[in-house]
Motif scaffolding. Structure first.
Motif, PDB file in Angstrom:
ATOM      1  N   TYR A  71     109.153 -92.779  28.510  1.00 28.68           N
ATOM      2  CA  TYR A  71     110.389 -92.220  27.968  1.00 28.68           C
ATOM      3  C   TYR A  71     110.741 -90.882  28.616  1.00 28.68           C
ATOM      4  O   TYR A  71     109.870 -90.063  28.890  1.00 28.68           O
ATOM      5  CB  TYR A  71     110.271 -92.031  26.450  1.00 28.68           C
ATOM      6  CG  TYR A  71     109.906 -93.295  25.723  1.00 28.68           C
ATOM      7  CD1 TYR A  71     110.818 -94.349  25.619  1.00 28.68           C
ATOM      8  CD2 TYR A  71     108.652 -93.451  25.158  1.00 28.68           C
ATOM      9  CE1 TYR A  71     110.481 -95.526  24.964  1.00 28.68           C
ATOM     10  CE2 TYR A  71     108.302 -94.619  24.490  1.00 28.68           C
ATOM     11  CZ  TYR A  71     109.214 -95.646  24.409  1.00 28.68           C
ATOM     12  OH  TYR A  71     108.879 -96.806  23.763  1.00 28.68           O
ATOM     13  N   GLU A  72     112.036 -90.675  28.812  1.00 24.23           N
ATOM     14  CA  GLU A  72     112.528 -89.430  29.405  1.00 24.23           C
ATOM     15  C   GLU A  72     112.174 -88.225  28.532  1.00 24.23           C
ATOM     16  O   GLU A  72     112.152 -88.319  27.308  1.00 24.23           O
ATOM     17  CB  GLU A  72     114.042 -89.518  29.581  1.00 24.23           C
ATOM     18  CG  GLU A  72     114.635 -88.330  30.303  1.00 24.23           C
ATOM     19  CD  GLU A  72     116.093 -88.523  30.635  1.00 24.23           C
ATOM     20  OE1 GLU A  72     116.934 -88.243  29.753  1.00 24.23           O
ATOM     21  OE2 GLU A  72     116.384 -88.955  31.765  1.00 24.23           O
ATOM     22  N   TRP A  94     111.464 -82.330  24.060  1.00 25.47           N
ATOM     23  CA  TRP A  94     111.986 -83.420  23.235  1.00 25.47           C
ATOM     24  C   TRP A  94     111.786 -84.746  23.947  1.00 25.47           C
ATOM     25  O   TRP A  94     111.914 -84.838  25.172  1.00 25.47           O
ATOM     26  CB  TRP A  94     113.474 -83.221  22.979  1.00 25.47           C
ATOM     27  CG  TRP A  94     113.778 -82.053  22.094  1.00 25.47           C
ATOM     28  CD1 TRP A  94     113.755 -80.729  22.430  1.00 25.47           C
ATOM     29  CD2 TRP A  94     114.139 -82.106  20.717  1.00 25.47           C
ATOM     30  NE1 TRP A  94     114.084 -79.957  21.348  1.00 25.47           N
ATOM     31  CE2 TRP A  94     114.326 -80.775  20.273  1.00 25.47           C
ATOM     32  CE3 TRP A  94     114.327 -83.152  19.819  1.00 25.47           C
ATOM     33  CZ2 TRP A  94     114.691 -80.471  18.970  1.00 25.47           C
ATOM     34  CZ3 TRP A  94     114.694 -82.843  18.522  1.00 25.47           C
ATOM     35  CH2 TRP A  94     114.866 -81.516  18.102  1.00 25.47           C
ATOM     36  N   GLN A  95     111.473 -85.794  23.162  1.00 25.23           N
ATOM     37  CA  GLN A  95     111.402 -87.152  23.684  1.00 25.23           C
ATOM     38  C   GLN A  95     111.926 -88.089  22.601  1.00 25.23           C
ATOM     39  O   GLN A  95     111.533 -87.977  21.434  1.00 25.23           O
ATOM     40  CB  GLN A  95     109.963 -87.519  24.061  1.00 25.23           C
ATOM     41  CG  GLN A  95     109.859 -88.818  24.826  1.00 25.23           C
ATOM     42  CD  GLN A  95     108.449 -89.122  25.276  1.00 25.23           C
ATOM     43  OE1 GLN A  95     107.543 -89.209  24.463  1.00 25.23           O
ATOM     44  NE2 GLN A  95     108.273 -89.261  26.587  1.00 25.23           N
ATOM     45  N   ASN A  97     114.753 -88.078  21.095  1.00 22.83           N
ATOM     46  CA  ASN A  97     115.432 -87.271  20.071  1.00 22.83           C
ATOM     47  C   ASN A  97     114.494 -86.679  19.030  1.00 22.83           C
ATOM     48  O   ASN A  97     114.916 -86.373  17.915  1.00 22.83           O
ATOM     49  CB  ASN A  97     116.539 -88.078  19.374  1.00 22.83           C
ATOM     50  CG  ASN A  97     117.631 -88.467  20.342  1.00 22.83           C
ATOM     51  OD1 ASN A  97     118.090 -87.635  21.123  1.00 22.83           O
ATOM     52  ND2 ASN A  97     118.024 -89.719  20.317  1.00 22.83           N
ATOM     53  N   GLU A  98     113.217 -86.507  19.381  1.00 23.04           N
ATOM     54  CA  GLU A  98     112.255 -85.878  18.480  1.00 23.04           C
ATOM     55  C   GLU A  98     111.580 -84.711  19.188  1.00 23.04           C
ATOM     56  O   GLU A  98     111.212 -84.818  20.359  1.00 23.04           O
ATOM     57  CB  GLU A  98     111.180 -86.880  18.052  1.00 23.04           C
ATOM     58  CG  GLU A  98     111.688 -87.999  17.179  1.00 23.04           C
ATOM     59  CD  GLU A  98     110.581 -88.962  16.770  1.00 23.04           C
ATOM     60  OE1 GLU A  98     109.382 -88.658  16.955  1.00 23.04           O
ATOM     61  OE2 GLU A  98     110.918 -90.048  16.271  1.00 23.04           O
ATOM     62  N   LEU A  99     111.401 -83.621  18.448  1.00 21.89           N
ATOM     63  CA  LEU A  99     110.677 -82.468  18.981  1.00 21.89           C
ATOM     64  C   LEU A  99     109.205 -82.844  19.109  1.00 21.89           C
ATOM     65  O   LEU A  99     108.571 -83.210  18.121  1.00 21.89           O
ATOM     66  CB  LEU A  99     110.839 -81.265  18.046  1.00 21.89           C
ATOM     67  CG  LEU A  99     110.095 -79.998  18.447  1.00 21.89           C
ATOM     68  CD1 LEU A  99     110.598 -79.447  19.778  1.00 21.89           C
ATOM     69  CD2 LEU A  99     110.230 -78.945  17.346  1.00 21.89           C
ATOM     70  N   LYS A 100     108.674 -82.757  20.323  1.00 22.48           N
ATOM     71  CA  LYS A 100     107.288 -83.155  20.578  1.00 22.48           C
ATOM     72  C   LYS A 100     106.368 -81.975  20.860  1.00 22.48           C
ATOM     73  O   LYS A 100     105.172 -82.051  20.611  1.00 22.48           O
ATOM     74  CB  LYS A 100     107.225 -84.137  21.755  1.00 22.48           C
ATOM     75  CG  LYS A 100     107.990 -85.425  21.516  1.00 22.48           C
ATOM     76  CD  LYS A 100     107.367 -86.214  20.393  1.00 22.48           C
ATOM     77  CE  LYS A 100     108.042 -87.569  20.212  1.00 22.48           C
ATOM     78  NZ  LYS A 100     107.340 -88.409  19.250  1.00 22.48           N
TER      79      LYS A 100
END
Length: 134
Positions: A71-72, A94-95, A97-100
């Motif tokens: 994933y980008e 972010w990956q 649409n979630e903060l990783k």
């Protein structure tokens, strides 16, 4: 009002993974550093190392979730704090649409000839203010 930030997106490489199939935790500081170029340009517009005016005093990273190869990734870069000679660069990874991951780099405006800190120029501090994270 939305915060202004620098944005960089990329696809992870296979070599960025670990034996468990996740993004290796050592990649986060590397990706964060690469995404600080626009901040570096405020102090050294041509990124010429002979004219470099910054030193790194501290970095930290907090992991919020697992990241994967397929994933980008998106790095968002903000200014977290502005002092007289130092400032914080706050970054988020972010990956999907979630903060990783998030982290802070403490940067110091530095005069290599005198080997001392230097006041951040007013014009640069003004640019930094536009990117302050609320």
């Amino acid at each position: 009002m939305a915060n202004k930030f620098f944005h960089e997106s990329f696809k992870p490489r296979f070599c960025d993974t670990d034996a468990l199939g996740h993004i290796n935790n050592t990649m986060i500081p590397i990706w964060f550093e690469g995404a600080r170029n626009e901040v570096f340009k405020w102090f050294t517009p041509d990124l010429n190392l002979q004219k470099w005016r910054l030193i790194l005093a501290k970095i930290d990273a907090t992991f919020h979730g697992q990241m994967y190869y397929e994933y980008e990734m998106e790095v968002r870069t903000y200014i977290g704090r502005i002092g007289s000679s130092s400032f914080d660069v706050y970054q988020e990874l972010w990956q999907q649409n979630e903060l990783k991951a998030s982290g802070t780099a403490v940067m110091v405006h530095f005069d290599y000839q005198t080997q001392k800190t230097a006041k951040i120029p007013t014009d640069i501090a003004g640019k930094m203010t536009e990117y302050l994270k609320n």
